[in-house]
Motif scaffolding. Structure first.
Motif, PDB file in Angstrom:
ATOM      1  N   GLY A   1      37.606  32.649  38.316  1.00 52.30           N
ATOM      2  CA  GLY A   1      37.090  31.411  38.897  1.00 52.30           C
ATOM      3  C   GLY A   1      36.557  31.572  40.308  1.00 52.30           C
ATOM      4  O   GLY A   1      35.629  30.862  40.710  1.00 52.30           O
ATOM      5  N   TYR A   2      37.141  32.515  41.057  1.00 52.85           N
ATOM      6  CA  TYR A   2      36.745  32.681  42.458  1.00 52.85           C
ATOM      7  C   TYR A   2      36.090  34.033  42.727  1.00 52.85           C
ATOM      8  O   TYR A   2      35.936  34.443  43.867  1.00 52.85           O
ATOM      9  CB  TYR A   2      37.964  32.475  43.374  1.00 52.85           C
ATOM     10  CG  TYR A   2      38.333  31.014  43.485  1.00 52.85           C
ATOM     11  CD1 TYR A   2      37.838  30.224  44.512  1.00 52.85           C
ATOM     12  CD2 TYR A   2      39.133  30.414  42.516  1.00 52.85           C
ATOM     13  CE1 TYR A   2      38.149  28.872  44.597  1.00 52.85           C
ATOM     14  CE2 TYR A   2      39.448  29.065  42.578  1.00 52.85           C
ATOM     15  CZ  TYR A   2      38.952  28.301  43.629  1.00 52.85           C
ATOM     16  OH  TYR A   2      39.245  26.950  43.698  1.00 52.85           O
ATOM     17  N   ARG A   3      35.687  34.733  41.675  1.00 58.61           N
ATOM     18  CA  ARG A   3      35.009  36.033  41.787  1.00 58.61           C
ATOM     19  C   ARG A   3      35.763  36.937  42.765  1.00 58.61           C
ATOM     20  O   ARG A   3      35.207  37.443  43.731  1.00 58.61           O
ATOM     21  CB  ARG A   3      33.557  35.857  42.220  1.00 58.61           C
ATOM     22  CG  ARG A   3      32.715  35.040  41.267  1.00 58.61           C
ATOM     23  CD  ARG A   3      31.243  35.067  41.648  1.00 58.61           C
ATOM     24  NE  ARG A   3      30.636  36.359  41.357  1.00 58.61           N
ATOM     25  CZ  ARG A   3      29.416  36.707  41.788  1.00 58.61           C
ATOM     26  NH1 ARG A   3      28.713  35.886  42.530  1.00 58.61           N
ATOM     27  NH2 ARG A   3      28.921  37.891  41.475  1.00 58.61           N
ATOM     28  N   LEU A   4      37.042  37.098  42.492  1.00 57.41           N
ATOM     29  CA  LEU A   4      37.931  37.825  43.396  1.00 57.41           C
ATOM     30  C   LEU A   4      37.806  39.332  43.194  1.00 57.41           C
ATOM     31  O   LEU A   4      37.749  39.820  42.065  1.00 57.41           O
ATOM     32  CB  LEU A   4      39.379  37.392  43.154  1.00 57.41           C
ATOM     33  CG  LEU A   4      40.401  37.776  44.221  1.00 57.41           C
ATOM     34  CD1 LEU A   4      40.133  37.007  45.514  1.00 57.41           C
ATOM     35  CD2 LEU A   4      41.817  37.476  43.718  1.00 57.41           C
TER      36      LEU A   4
ATOM     37  N   ILE B   1      42.592  30.718  50.029  1.00 59.13           N
ATOM     38  CA  ILE B   1      41.275  31.137  49.535  1.00 59.13           C
ATOM     39  C   ILE B   1      40.551  29.970  48.874  1.00 59.13           C
ATOM     40  O   ILE B   1      39.345  29.771  49.049  1.00 59.13           O
ATOM     41  CB  ILE B   1      41.433  32.308  48.551  1.00 59.13           C
ATOM     42  CG1 ILE B   1      41.944  33.558  49.284  1.00 59.13           C
ATOM     43  CG2 ILE B   1      40.115  32.620  47.832  1.00 59.13           C
ATOM     44  CD1 ILE B   1      42.305  34.719  48.388  1.00 59.13           C
ATOM     45  N   MET B   2      41.280  29.136  48.154  1.00 56.18           N
ATOM     46  CA  MET B   2      40.680  27.974  47.487  1.00 56.18           C
ATOM     47  C   MET B   2      40.158  26.954  48.494  1.00 56.18           C
ATOM     48  O   MET B   2      39.302  26.129  48.154  1.00 56.18           O
ATOM     49  CB  MET B   2      41.692  27.332  46.544  1.00 56.18           C
ATOM     50  CG  MET B   2      42.057  28.207  45.361  1.00 56.18           C
ATOM     51  SD  MET B   2      43.486  27.589  44.413  1.00 56.18           S
ATOM     52  CE  MET B   2      42.839  26.055  43.761  1.00 56.18           C
ATOM     53  N   SER B   3      40.677  27.011  49.716  1.00 51.60           N
ATOM     54  CA  SER B   3      40.271  26.029  50.735  1.00 51.60           C
ATOM     55  C   SER B   3      38.963  26.370  51.428  1.00 51.60           C
ATOM     56  O   SER B   3      38.418  25.534  52.144  1.00 51.60           O
ATOM     57  CB  SER B   3      41.392  25.895  51.781  1.00 51.60           C
ATOM     58  OG  SER B   3      41.419  27.028  52.637  1.00 51.60           O
ATOM     59  N   TYR B   4      38.451  27.583  51.249  1.00 49.45           N
ATOM     60  CA  TYR B   4      37.253  27.987  51.980  1.00 49.45           C
ATOM     61  C   TYR B   4      36.070  27.124  51.537  1.00 49.45           C
ATOM     62  O   TYR B   4      35.898  26.865  50.351  1.00 49.45           O
ATOM     63  CB  TYR B   4      36.907  29.454  51.730  1.00 49.45           C
ATOM     64  CG  TYR B   4      37.960  30.447  52.207  1.00 49.45           C
ATOM     65  CD1 TYR B   4      38.885  30.101  53.187  1.00 49.45           C
ATOM     66  CD2 TYR B   4      38.032  31.717  51.657  1.00 49.45           C
ATOM     67  CE1 TYR B   4      39.840  30.996  53.605  1.00 49.45           C
ATOM     68  CE2 TYR B   4      38.973  32.641  52.072  1.00 49.45           C
ATOM     69  CZ  TYR B   4      39.884  32.261  53.042  1.00 49.45           C
ATOM     70  OH  TYR B   4      40.846  33.149  53.440  1.00 49.45           O
TER      71      TYR B   4
ATOM     72  N   LYS C   1      27.391  31.409  43.851  1.00 45.37           N
ATOM     73  CA  LYS C   1      28.850  31.447  43.883  1.00 45.37           C
ATOM     74  C   LYS C   1      29.305  32.625  44.721  1.00 45.37           C
ATOM     75  O   LYS C   1      28.890  33.761  44.485  1.00 45.37           O
ATOM     76  CB  LYS C   1      29.397  31.567  42.459  1.00 45.37           C
ATOM     77  CG  LYS C   1      30.861  31.208  42.315  1.00 45.37           C
ATOM     78  CD  LYS C   1      31.227  31.149  40.846  1.00 45.37           C
ATOM     79  CE  LYS C   1      32.651  30.613  40.676  1.00 45.37           C
ATOM     80  NZ  LYS C   1      33.028  30.546  39.249  1.00 45.37           N
ATOM     81  N   ALA C   2      30.144  32.368  45.689  1.00 44.22           N
ATOM     82  CA  ALA C   2      30.568  33.416  46.621  1.00 44.22           C
ATOM     83  C   ALA C   2      31.483  34.419  45.937  1.00 44.22           C
ATOM     84  O   ALA C   2      32.229  34.099  45.011  1.00 44.22           O
ATOM     85  CB  ALA C   2      31.284  32.801  47.817  1.00 44.22           C
ATOM     86  N   ILE C   3      31.407  35.658  46.393  1.00 45.50           N
ATOM     87  CA  ILE C   3      32.403  36.671  46.067  1.00 45.50           C
ATOM     88  C   ILE C   3      33.525  36.549  47.089  1.00 45.50           C
ATOM     89  O   ILE C   3      33.281  36.421  48.288  1.00 45.50           O
ATOM     90  CB  ILE C   3      31.793  38.080  46.122  1.00 45.50           C
ATOM     91  CG1 ILE C   3      30.762  38.267  45.001  1.00 45.50           C
ATOM     92  CG2 ILE C   3      32.874  39.151  46.007  1.00 45.50           C
ATOM     93  CD1 ILE C   3      30.008  39.576  45.063  1.00 45.50           C
TER      94      ILE C   3
END
Length: 405
Positions: A183-186, A402-405, A103-105
């Protein structure tokens, strides 16, 4: 994590007090930085940290004598020619080790100029990390924009229709959105993040080592050009770690929230105005919270260790011209505020030169009254065609991106 769950900034649980004599014994900055980092990041060995610092700090940080009584720490010899290469380079190396393949940071950063290019370079092609850089549309230099928009790969540049404070407000809002954050490791790469901020304290030790060796004195005054005041907070951290700094002098441009606070005790931000020193165009300095924390929100104690000055565009231009005419030394507009404060205050120590003059070639040329040639690699980088996304100052729009990456 960039922000704490309650929206505040993280501080170290404890501040280590180090052996300053040992700190001055290291022959290279990467060795010193690795040794200092070990006091904070105990889960890594000193060899691992030295590997990281050697990659992140493959450049010189010299204390330059501009003229007798005028010493400056040149922090602009890194890959993007600004002091932020130090913190961003270290953070990029650290994040690469913390990321996993599953999972990406997602790193998000607001910039008024130099932070974005430093973060872009420090994180470029780091596996498992996506970077979103928010900058105010039309309010950064052509060179700064090129540095942020021409890399591609995992670096995503966003021109926000607003000012730096709008960009920073978006970052803070998204970081405080727990579901999105988790959810997106922001995380952030501004100086609000401890991985960016803590290593900035290391070059205060390196500067002191050089200054003490040359002058034979201790207890320097340190002048810090200040926008988001992360650099100043890092200096105070170094002092808490045992570095014998006598006083700090914080310098603002016309966006002088902190200067007015030092004068009156009242924290009263005003609308941001554009200036020649655009990386300091910050009216709501987020690291103010760290300064308050260091001094337990005691204004009198803070005032005893930190003085303030503020300079207009006209004064900044005059300082650039004066340094070039008197000393043959070219300065960027931010660093020029440091020179002005040394001259006015009689500080016995050094100021921080935060960026290379060629990043602000038009400002420097206008100040000295002669067109300076664009030197390499600035010319080649400025000619590159970049790509970016334009968005309104709206957190939801950035979230969707960001969700689109």
């Amino acid at each position: 994590m960039g922000l704490a769950p309650d929206g505040g900034l993280f501080m170290p649980e404890r501040i280590p007090v180090v052996d300053v004599e040992k700190a001055c014994s290291f022959n290279t900055f990467p060795e010193l930085a690795a040794w200092l980092a070990k006091h904070f990041f105990e889960e890594f060995s000193e060899d691992e940290l030295l590997e990281m610092t050697s990659r992140a700090f493959a450049f010189e940080i010299p204390l330059k004598e501009v003229a007798p009584g005028y010493d400056t720490l040149e922090l602009f010899h890194g890959p993007t020619f600004a002091f932020k290469d130090v913190g961003a380079g270290f953070m990029g190396q650290m994040m690469g080790r913390l990321a996993d393949e599953g999972k990406a940071i997602n790193v998000i950063v607001a910039t008024s100029g130099d932070t974005g290019s430093a973060v872009a370079n420090g994180f470029y092609k780091v596996k498992g990390v996506n970077v979103t850089i928010l900058y105010p549309k039309g309010k950064v230099s052509r060179f700064q924009e090129s540095q942020m928009t021409t890399l591609g790969h995992n670096i995503h540049a966003v021109a926000v229709e607003g000012c730096f404070d709008d960009c920073q407000a978006i970052v803070k809002k998204l970081l405080s959105d727990k579901d999105f954050h988790d959810g997106y490791r922001l995380t952030s790469a501004n100086s609000i993040n401890v991985l960016r901020w803590i290593p900035q304290s290391f070059y205060y030790f390196w500067a002191y080592r050089q200054w003490a060796a040359r002058t034979g004195r201790r207890f320097p005054d340190v002048v810090v050009p200040s926008g988001n005041i992360g650099n100043l907070a890092a200096g105070v951290l170094a002092k808490r770690m045992g570095l014998p700094i006598r006083r700090f002098i914080a310098v603002n441009n016309s966006n002088d929230t902190f200067f007015r606070y030092l004068k009156t005790g009242e924290y009263a931000p005003r609308p941001t105005v554009p200036t020649l020193a655009n990386a300091m165009d910050v009216s709501v300095p987020s690291n103010f919270e760290r300064i308050q924390c260091f001094y337990n929100d005691n204004y009198d104690i803070l005032k005893s260790e930190i003085e303030g000055y503020s300079y207009s565009d006209e004064e900044i231009s005059s300082a650039i011209r004066e340094m070039e005419h008197r000393f043959g030394y070219l300065s960027c507009p931010h660093s020029a505020t440091g020179y002005l404060a040394v001259r006015e205050s009689g500080a016995d120590g050094f100021w921080l030169s935060t960026a290379h003059y060629a990043k602000f070639i038009n400002v420097a040329s206008g100040a000295i009254g002669a067109e300076l040639p664009i030197i390499e690699p600035f010319l080649s980088i400025s000619r590159k065609e970049g790509s970016h996304t334009e968005l309104p100052p709206d957190a939801e729009a950035v979230k969707n991106l960001i969700m689109s990456y």
